[in-house]
Write a protein that holds these residues in place. Structure first.
Motif, PDB file in Angstrom:
ATOM      1  N   ASP A 196      -9.040  11.084  -2.893  1.00 51.99           N
ATOM      2  CA  ASP A 196      -7.608  11.365  -2.839  1.00 51.99           C
ATOM      3  C   ASP A 196      -7.117  11.458  -1.404  1.00 51.99           C
ATOM      4  OD1 ASP A 196      -7.498  11.397  -5.571  1.00 51.99           O
ATOM      5  OD2 ASP A 196      -7.349  13.578  -5.763  1.00 51.99           O
ATOM      6  N   ARG A 197      -7.858  12.181  -0.567  1.00 54.60           N
ATOM      7  CA  ARG A 197      -7.402  12.382   0.806  1.00 54.60           C
ATOM      8  C   ARG A 197      -7.416  11.078   1.599  1.00 54.60           C
ATOM      9  NH1 ARG A 197     -10.894  15.709   3.482  1.00 54.60           N
ATOM     10  NH2 ARG A 197     -12.320  16.031   1.738  1.00 54.60           N
ATOM     11  N   LEU A 198      -8.433  10.244   1.373  1.00 54.31           N
ATOM     12  CA  LEU A 198      -8.472   8.970   2.079  1.00 54.31           C
ATOM     13  C   LEU A 198      -7.304   8.084   1.655  1.00 54.31           C
ATOM     14  CD1 LEU A 198     -11.363   6.949   3.316  1.00 54.31           C
ATOM     15  CD2 LEU A 198      -9.724   5.736   1.887  1.00 54.31           C
ATOM     16  N   CYS A 199      -7.016   8.036   0.358  1.00 57.15           N
ATOM     17  CA  CYS A 199      -5.907   7.226  -0.131  1.00 57.15           C
ATOM     18  C   CYS A 199      -4.584   7.721   0.442  1.00 57.15           C
ATOM     19  CB  CYS A 199      -5.882   7.250  -1.648  1.00 57.15           C
ATOM     20  SG  CYS A 199      -4.689   6.105  -2.374  1.00 57.15           S
ATOM     21  N   GLU A 200      -4.395   9.032   0.504  1.00 55.09           N
ATOM     22  CA  GLU A 200      -3.170   9.587   1.067  1.00 55.09           C
ATOM     23  C   GLU A 200      -3.017   9.193   2.528  1.00 55.09           C
ATOM     24  OE1 GLU A 200      -3.545  13.727   0.389  1.00 55.09           O
ATOM     25  OE2 GLU A 200      -3.216  13.593  -1.787  1.00 55.09           O
ATOM     26  N   GLY A 201      -4.115   9.275   3.294  1.00 51.56           N
ATOM     27  CA  GLY A 201      -4.065   8.883   4.696  1.00 51.56           C
ATOM     28  C   GLY A 201      -3.789   7.401   4.869  1.00 51.56           C
ATOM     29  N   PHE A 202      -4.382   6.596   3.990  1.00 46.90           N
ATOM     30  CA  PHE A 202      -4.174   5.147   4.029  1.00 46.90           C
ATOM     31  C   PHE A 202      -2.706   4.803   3.799  1.00 46.90           C
ATOM     32  CE2 PHE A 202      -3.939   1.217   1.400  1.00 46.90           C
ATOM     33  CZ  PHE A 202      -4.343   0.296   2.355  1.00 46.90           C
ATOM     34  N   LEU A 203      -2.115   5.376   2.766  1.00 44.40           N
ATOM     35  CA  LEU A 203      -0.723   5.073   2.446  1.00 44.40           C
ATOM     36  C   LEU A 203       0.227   5.596   3.528  1.00 44.40           C
ATOM     37  CD1 LEU A 203      -0.758   5.819  -1.385  1.00 44.40           C
ATOM     38  CD2 LEU A 203      -0.842   3.578  -0.257  1.00 44.40           C
ATOM     39  N   ALA A 204      -0.059   6.790   4.059  1.00 42.54           N
ATOM     40  CA  ALA A 204       0.797   7.335   5.111  1.00 42.54           C
ATOM     41  C   ALA A 204       0.705   6.495   6.379  1.00 42.54           C
ATOM     42  CB  ALA A 204       0.403   8.784   5.401  1.00 42.54           C
ATOM     43  N   GLY A 205      -0.514   6.101   6.758  1.00 45.98           N
ATOM     44  CA  GLY A 205      -0.682   5.277   7.950  1.00 45.98           C
ATOM     45  C   GLY A 205      -0.032   3.919   7.799  1.00 45.98           C
ATOM     46  N   ALA A 206      -0.137   3.347   6.600  1.00 50.26           N
ATOM     47  CA  ALA A 206       0.475   2.044   6.348  1.00 50.26           C
ATOM     48  C   ALA A 206       1.997   2.127   6.411  1.00 50.26           C
ATOM     49  CB  ALA A 206       0.028   1.521   4.992  1.00 50.26           C
ATOM     50  N   ALA A 207       2.554   3.203   5.871  1.00 52.20           N
ATOM     51  CA  ALA A 207       4.007   3.376   5.915  1.00 52.20           C
ATOM     52  C   ALA A 207       4.486   3.495   7.360  1.00 52.20           C
ATOM     53  CB  ALA A 207       4.415   4.608   5.119  1.00 52.20           C
ATOM     54  N   ASP A 208       3.762   4.235   8.172  1.00 50.55           N
ATOM     55  CA  ASP A 208       4.137   4.397   9.584  1.00 50.55           C
ATOM     56  C   ASP A 208       4.080   3.066  10.333  1.00 50.55           C
ATOM     57  OD1 ASP A 208       4.485   7.092   9.177  1.00 50.55           O
ATOM     58  OD2 ASP A 208       2.525   7.664   9.984  1.00 50.55           O
ATOM     59  N   ALA A 209       3.114   2.205   9.968  1.00 48.11           N
ATOM     60  CA  ALA A 209       2.899   0.944  10.685  1.00 48.11           C
ATOM     61  C   ALA A 209       3.649  -0.226  10.071  1.00 48.11           C
ATOM     62  CB  ALA A 209       1.408   0.628  10.738  1.00 48.11           C
ATOM     63  N   GLY A 210       4.360  -0.005   8.972  1.00 51.34           N
ATOM     64  CA  GLY A 210       5.067  -1.090   8.310  1.00 51.34           C
ATOM     65  C   GLY A 210       4.136  -2.089   7.648  1.00 51.34           C
ATOM     66  N   ALA A 212       2.216  -3.502   4.247  1.00 55.31           N
ATOM     67  CA  ALA A 212       2.223  -3.529   2.783  1.00 55.31           C
ATOM     68  C   ALA A 212       0.808  -3.279   2.272  1.00 55.31           C
ATOM     69  CB  ALA A 212       2.734  -4.880   2.286  1.00 55.31           C
ATOM     70  N   THR A 213       0.693  -2.566   1.145  1.00 57.00           N
ATOM     71  CA  THR A 213      -0.630  -2.151   0.681  1.00 57.00           C
ATOM     72  C   THR A 213      -0.796  -2.345  -0.817  1.00 57.00           C
ATOM     73  OG1 THR A 213       0.069   0.127   0.228  1.00 57.00           O
ATOM     74  CG2 THR A 213      -0.737  -0.367   2.459  1.00 57.00           C
ATOM     75  N   ALA A 214      -2.055  -2.304  -1.225  1.00 52.38           N
ATOM     76  CA  ALA A 214      -2.453  -2.169  -2.624  1.00 52.38           C
ATOM     77  C   ALA A 214      -3.765  -1.412  -2.624  1.00 52.38           C
ATOM     78  CB  ALA A 214      -2.618  -3.535  -3.287  1.00 52.38           C
ATOM     79  N   THR A 215      -4.000  -0.638  -3.657  1.00 51.25           N
ATOM     80  CA  THR A 215      -5.241   0.128  -3.770  1.00 51.25           C
ATOM     81  C   THR A 215      -5.868  -0.106  -5.133  1.00 51.25           C
ATOM     82  OG1 THR A 215      -4.242   2.128  -4.688  1.00 51.25           O
ATOM     83  CG2 THR A 215      -4.241   1.915  -2.287  1.00 51.25           C
ATOM     84  N   ALA A 216      -7.183  -0.060  -5.187  1.00 52.93           N
ATOM     85  CA  ALA A 216      -7.886  -0.209  -6.463  1.00 52.93           C
ATOM     86  C   ALA A 216      -9.266   0.414  -6.349  1.00 52.93           C
ATOM     87  CB  ALA A 216      -8.016  -1.685  -6.848  1.00 52.93           C
ATOM     88  N   PRO A 217      -9.729   1.105  -7.398  1.00 50.97           N
ATOM     89  CA  PRO A 217     -11.115   1.591  -7.409  1.00 50.97           C
ATOM     90  C   PRO A 217     -12.059   0.407  -7.567  1.00 50.97           C
ATOM     91  CG  PRO A 217     -10.105   1.968  -9.532  1.00 50.97           C
ATOM     92  CD  PRO A 217      -9.018   1.431  -8.644  1.00 50.97           C
ATOM     93  N   CYS A 218     -13.338   0.642  -7.287  1.00 47.30           N
ATOM     94  CA  CYS A 218     -14.303  -0.456  -7.369  1.00 47.30           C
ATOM     95  C   CYS A 218     -15.632   0.051  -7.905  1.00 47.30           C
ATOM     96  CB  CYS A 218     -14.511  -1.083  -5.990  1.00 47.30           C
ATOM     97  SG  CYS A 218     -15.528  -2.575  -6.002  1.00 47.30           S
ATOM     98  N   ALA A 219     -16.028  -0.463  -9.063  1.00 43.19           N
ATOM     99  CA  ALA A 219     -17.346  -0.128  -9.605  1.00 43.19           C
ATOM    100  C   ALA A 219     -18.419  -0.764  -8.729  1.00 43.19           C
ATOM    101  CB  ALA A 219     -17.458  -0.634 -11.040  1.00 43.19           C
ATOM    102  N   ALA A 220     -19.555  -0.109  -8.632  1.00 43.70           N
ATOM    103  CA  ALA A 220     -20.623  -0.556  -7.736  1.00 43.70           C
ATOM    104  C   ALA A 220     -21.498  -1.621  -8.396  1.00 43.70           C
ATOM    105  CB  ALA A 220     -21.471   0.631  -7.305  1.00 43.70           C
ATOM    106  N   THR A 221     -20.861  -2.711  -8.816  1.00 43.68           N
ATOM    107  CA  THR A 221     -21.557  -3.844  -9.412  1.00 43.68           C
ATOM    108  C   THR A 221     -20.870  -5.121  -8.925  1.00 43.68           C
ATOM    109  OG1 THR A 221     -20.098  -3.913 -11.349  1.00 43.68           O
ATOM    110  CG2 THR A 221     -22.090  -2.525 -11.508  1.00 43.68           C
ATOM    111  N   ALA A 222     -21.543  -6.255  -9.109  1.00 48.21           N
ATOM    112  CA  ALA A 222     -20.942  -7.530  -8.726  1.00 48.21           C
ATOM    113  C   ALA A 222     -19.668  -7.782  -9.526  1.00 48.21           C
ATOM    114  CB  ALA A 222     -21.946  -8.663  -8.933  1.00 48.21           C
TER     115      ALA A 222
END
Length: 330
Positions: A196-210, A212-222
């Protein structure tokens, strides 16, 4: 093996005086203390652990709580464990390992006074263990930051700050479409606070820098890596960079990109945030200082075993290291 009686004979004092010097429970003259300490050193005397516990009301043992649930990356966890164990030994403490997710083990070791305190790893946002630990009253340090720490001290990595640093690095290179490859779906479901904290920092940093973003979880498989990439691209067409916070999925993700013919960094820049040594390829990114976090948690715990202290939160950080996996977008 030397005994307390041997030390007393060499120092020319009573056995009780030796005990007082070792426990610090009574004031002893400097000259007498020096004779006892010299005899202890010459004989190589070490008090029996049980005797030390009886004399000081301490066990010389701390509990390390590491729930080994399905989503855990054992390799990453062992780096934290190593930091805890080596620091504890440096302070002449042993470590009792608890791996249950339920709270019964916590109540058992504290009610029986088996340990002097606890270091608890993998604290979730709404972790039910936190309230139990606060109620039990034994010195405790949390590795992670719950929504309500109940006055308990917390130690962790500054995941939000690391994400902002990563985004700023990519933005400075000219990237304006960045995807976040997040934690595993099971980690997200159980409320892992670091995700949660990493995602919040990612979105806040992206907003400050202008950016565009997308986020998605990733299972540890191919298959999970391919699905994550597809989801990110559906939400953010043609991303030029990825921020990856998922050590277990990282090799699968790089494999999926290679199978597509995508070159890193020529076609896609990649920044990683994770424990040292994750993946076969060294990537530009920030390393979670697992050893330092473990060491800091034990040091904070020992301070509180010696004397009660108010709870506080300490966040450790690390610099971004450029290892050649990022470049300006084409």
């Amino acid at each position: 093996m030397a005994t307390i009686a041997d030390v007393a004979q060499v120092a020319g004092v009573s056995a009780s005086t030796v005990s007082y010097v070792l426990s610090g429970k009574r004031a002893i003259s400097a000259a007498t203390r020096a004779r006892v300490e010299e005899a202890v050193s010459r004989l190589g005397y070490r008090p029996h652990a049980g005797a030390r516990a009886l004399a000081s009301s301490r066990t010389g043992v701390i509990a390390l709580v590491v729930p080994l649930h399905d989503a855990v990356d054992v390799g990453v966890v062992m780096q934290f464990v190593r930091g805890v164990v080596t620091t504890a030994r440096a302070h002449e403490h042993d470590v009792l390992l608890l791996t249950q997710e339920e709270t019964a083990g916590l109540e058992r070791v504290t009610s029986a006074s088996l340990v002097d305190g606890l270091v608890v790893l993998d604290i979730g946002v709404d972790d039910p263990r936190v309230g139990v630990l606060a109620r039990l009253g034994r010195p405790t340090v949390l590795v992670g930051i719950p929504r309500d720490p109940h006055g308990l001290p917390c130690v962790d990595f500054d995941f939000a700050g690391a994400a902002r640093t990563a985004v700023a690095h990519l933005a400075a290179l000219g990237h304006r479409r960045v995807g976040l490859v997040g934690a595993t779906p099971s980690s997200v479901r159980r409320g892992a606070g670091y995700a949660d904290r990493l995602c919040e920092g990612f979105l806040a940093g992206a907003a400050d820098a202008g950016v565009a973003t997308a986020t998605a979880p990733c299972a540890a498989t191919a298959e999970g890596a391919r699905a994550c990439l597809a989801e990110l691209r559906a939400r953010l067409p043609a991303p030029t960079a990825l921020l990856v916070h998922n050590e277990a999925a990282l090799p699968h993700l790089l494999g999926a990109l290679a199978a597509e013919g995508a070159r890193v960094p020529a076609d896609l820049s990649v920044v990683s945030i994770g424990a040292p040594g994750a993946g076969e390829r060294a990537l530009t990114g920030l390393e979670v200082p697992a050893l330092d976090i473990g060491r800091s948690a034990v040091e904070a715990l020992l301070e509180r075993i010696d004397a009660p202290r108010a709870g506080e939160t300490r966040l450790l950080s690390s610099p971004l290291v450029d290892r050649g996996s990022t470049a300006p977008p084409r």
